[in-house]
Scaffold this motif. Sequence first.
Motif, PDB file in Angstrom:
ATOM      1  N   ARG A  31      47.229  51.992  43.414  1.00 41.83           N
ATOM      2  CA  ARG A  31      48.468  51.523  44.062  1.00 41.83           C
ATOM      3  C   ARG A  31      49.629  51.486  43.080  1.00 41.83           C
ATOM      4  O   ARG A  31      50.751  51.844  43.415  1.00 41.83           O
ATOM      5  N   GLN A  32      49.354  51.028  41.860  1.00 36.15           N
ATOM      6  CA  GLN A  32      50.416  50.993  40.848  1.00 36.15           C
ATOM      7  C   GLN A  32      50.886  52.407  40.527  1.00 36.15           C
ATOM      8  O   GLN A  32      52.079  52.653  40.395  1.00 36.15           O
ATOM      9  N   ALA A  33      49.969  53.358  40.424  1.00 40.27           N
ATOM     10  CA  ALA A  33      50.330  54.748  40.156  1.00 40.27           C
ATOM     11  C   ALA A  33      51.166  55.311  41.295  1.00 40.27           C
ATOM     12  O   ALA A  33      52.146  56.037  41.051  1.00 40.27           O
ATOM     13  N   GLN A  34      50.844  54.985  42.521  1.00 38.45           N
ATOM     14  CA  GLN A  34      51.629  55.444  43.664  1.00 38.45           C
ATOM     15  C   GLN A  34      53.035  54.861  43.649  1.00 38.45           C
ATOM     16  O   GLN A  34      53.994  55.554  43.928  1.00 38.45           O
ATOM     17  N   ASP A  67      54.604  53.923  40.949  1.00 39.73           N
ATOM     18  CA  ASP A  67      55.304  54.546  39.817  1.00 39.73           C
ATOM     19  C   ASP A  67      55.843  55.918  40.208  1.00 39.73           C
ATOM     20  O   ASP A  67      56.941  56.299  39.800  1.00 39.73           O
ATOM     21  N   VAL A  68      55.071  56.670  40.989  1.00 36.43           N
ATOM     22  CA  VAL A  68      55.504  57.995  41.423  1.00 36.43           C
ATOM     23  C   VAL A  68      56.700  57.904  42.349  1.00 36.43           C
ATOM     24  O   VAL A  68      57.652  58.671  42.244  1.00 36.43           O
ATOM     25  N   ARG A  69      56.668  56.920  43.250  1.00 34.51           N
ATOM     26  CA  ARG A  69      57.783  56.732  44.188  1.00 34.51           C
ATOM     27  C   ARG A  69      59.029  56.196  43.520  1.00 34.51           C
ATOM     28  O   ARG A  69      60.144  56.466  43.954  1.00 34.51           O
ATOM     29  N   GLY A  70      58.820  55.386  42.477  1.00 32.79           N
ATOM     30  CA  GLY A  70      59.922  54.675  41.847  1.00 32.79           C
ATOM     31  C   GLY A  70      60.675  55.525  40.931  1.00 32.79           C
ATOM     32  O   GLY A  70      61.810  55.641  40.725  1.00 32.79           O
TER      33      GLY A  70
END
Length: 194
Positions: free
Chosen positions: A186-189, A191-194
């Motif tokens: 979830r954190q990686a997702q 980070d990708v969106r942010g």
Amino acid sequence: MTTSLQRAFVLTCLVLLMAATRVNHFAAIPDASCAVFFIGGFYLRSWTRWAFPLLMALAVLVDWIVIHNLGLDFWQHYCVSPGYWMLLPAYFAMWAGGMALGHGYHGAQWSTLAKAVALVFAAVAVCHLFAQGGFYWTTRNVADPTVGGWLKNYADWFMPYLGTTALYVGLAAALQLAVEQVGKLRQAQRDVRG
């Protein structure tokens, strides 16, 4: 969830697990009490003041209900002797093992696995020393207690208790690892969106 909500959820799960498995120590689903205290020490160490006594009281209450439903007086049951009170330090040994594992825990690592194996082994060894020793040396069911008899009894029961505890702690560790991995994903997702 807040940390308090997470702890309350864990405590609720531990209460349910103990209540469901302690009713018959030799049932198809083995008693999780030792593991419950170890897992409790890991997750609830800041609540030790009241969570440990609560779980201890639950263990005694379940024993009392089961024995009473058999139509026996609590102190007349085969497994209950004056050494029954040794369950207090026995289960606290499990709790302390969990606390030691949780101290400084920052996520699953191979070194954490090695530490967990060592702590589960040591905690069960000390727990079993108190619980089994308390029973052996104070029960009227052992006609002539000897050191040799006690050592044999300790050895006979140690591996079953260790195996059962390791099974439940291993399941809890697998669940912890899964939750950590989902959190990382979830954190990686994000980070990708942010």
